[in-house]
Design a protein around this motif. Sequence first.
Motif, short mmCIF file in Angstrom:
data_model
loop_
_atom_site.label_atom_id
_atom_site.label_comp_id
_atom_site.label_asym_id
_atom_site.label_seq_id
_atom_site.Cartn_x
_atom_site.Cartn_y
_atom_site.Cartn_z
N GLN A 1 -48.96 -8.96 -1.53
CA GLN A 1 -47.67 -9.54 -1.89
C GLN A 1 -46.55 -8.51 -1.75
N LYS A 2 -46.84 -7.25 -2.06
CA LYS A 2 -45.83 -6.20 -1.92
C LYS A 2 -45.52 -5.93 -0.46
N ASN A 3 -46.49 -6.12 0.43
CA ASN A 3 -46.29 -5.84 1.84
C ASN A 3 -45.59 -6.96 2.58
N ASP A 4 -45.52 -8.16 1.99
CA ASP A 4 -44.83 -9.28 2.63
C ASP A 4 -43.34 -8.98 2.72
N PRO A 5 -42.72 -9.30 3.84
CA PRO A 5 -41.28 -9.04 3.95
C PRO A 5 -40.51 -9.97 3.03
N GLU B 1 -60.23 -7.76 -6.06
CA GLU B 1 -59.55 -8.85 -5.36
C GLU B 1 -58.12 -9.01 -5.86
N ARG B 2 -57.93 -8.86 -7.17
CA ARG B 2 -56.58 -8.97 -7.74
C ARG B 2 -55.69 -7.84 -7.23
N LYS B 3 -56.25 -6.63 -7.15
CA LYS B 3 -55.47 -5.50 -6.63
C LYS B 3 -55.08 -5.73 -5.18
N ASN B 4 -56.01 -6.26 -4.38
CA ASN B 4 -55.72 -6.54 -2.98
C ASN B 4 -54.65 -7.61 -2.84
N ARG B 5 -54.70 -8.62 -3.69
CA ARG B 5 -53.71 -9.70 -3.65
C ARG B 5 -52.32 -9.17 -3.99
N ARG B 6 -52.24 -8.31 -5.02
CA ARG B 6 -50.95 -7.72 -5.39
C ARG B 6 -50.40 -6.84 -4.29
N ALA B 7 -51.28 -6.06 -3.65
CA ALA B 7 -50.85 -5.19 -2.56
C ALA B 7 -50.35 -6.01 -1.37
#
Length: 50
Positions: free
Chosen positions: A23-27, A15-21
């Motif tokens: 955040q990186k994809n947000d413009p 879940e933490r990995k998905n959350r970080r990913a």
Amino acid sequence: MTEQVVTYIDSPSEERKNRRAAQKNDPPIYSNRWLGVLPFALRTIRKKSK
């Protein structure tokens, strides 16, 4: 703040990995990207005055 840290630590690593990913994809916010920290500072000052 401590509660947020404990919640984050207790969450599964996937879940933490998905959350970080996510955040990186947000413009990025373009006003901050192009003008630096100045728009952020002005917004903060305006919020504090209200």
